[in-house]
Design an enzyme around this catalytic site. Sequence first.
Site, PDB file in Angstrom:
ATOM      1  CB  CYS A 197      21.295 -16.216  40.121  1.00 48.71           C
ATOM      2  SG  CYS A 197      21.278 -14.215  40.636  1.00 48.71           S
ATOM      3  CB  CYS A 223      25.739 -15.994  41.687  1.00 50.74           C
ATOM      4  SG  CYS A 223      23.627 -16.801  42.020  1.00 50.74           S
ATOM      5  CB  CYS A 271      23.544 -13.174  44.333  1.00 57.44           C
ATOM      6  SG  CYS A 271      22.981 -12.947  43.588  1.00 57.44           S
ATOM      7  CB  CYS A 328       5.685 -10.699  38.269  1.00 57.61           C
ATOM      8  SG  CYS A 328       5.557  -9.003  36.808  1.00 57.61           S
TER       9      CYS A 328
HETATM   10 ZN   LIG Z   1      22.091 -15.029  42.700  1.00 61.29          ZN
END
Ligand SMILES: [Zn+2]
Length: 167
Positions: A82, A85, A134, A154
């Site tokens: 991510c 985060c 997050c 996607c």
């Molecule tokens: Zn995150």
Amino acid sequence: MKTIKIPVLITLFVLGLAGCSKSQEAKMSIVKKDMDNKITKTEEEWQKELTDEEYYVLREKGTERAFTGDLWDNKKHGDYYCAACNLKLFSSETKFKSGTGWPSFYEPINSDNVAVLRDMSYGMVREEVVCSRCEGHLGHVFNDGPEPTGLRYCINSVSLDFEESKK
Ligand SMILES: [Zn+2]
């Protein structure tokens, strides 16, 4: 909800402000699992930490233009995290060529690490994929993916950080 009186709404609003605003959640019917160590930040904090494009996609649920991200055609081995985060979300092992211009995976690295929300925007019903920790917007999941799951996650390149694995 219709019976809620105005003073209650005002109280909730004030509590919402005091508690790092949860207003994003109220907009959607949430189908997700709880996760430990959730990260909640104010929009101001996110805006400081993320680039403009990351903020637009991750926090405002924007979509990068197809074939413009830096990871849709990435064929290296490694893991995808991510971008907000740093939670590990996808592996190159499940990445496949979808022809859409966005990084596509048939499953997340761990089903607890992503959450799926119902997205009713633009007159469509879609399944939105967010980071469980997050709640950053990642992309959407569709039912036209390859085996073994038949799913196509996607995902926006902007929402991901790639780390190549050392052999
Ligand atoms: Zn995150």
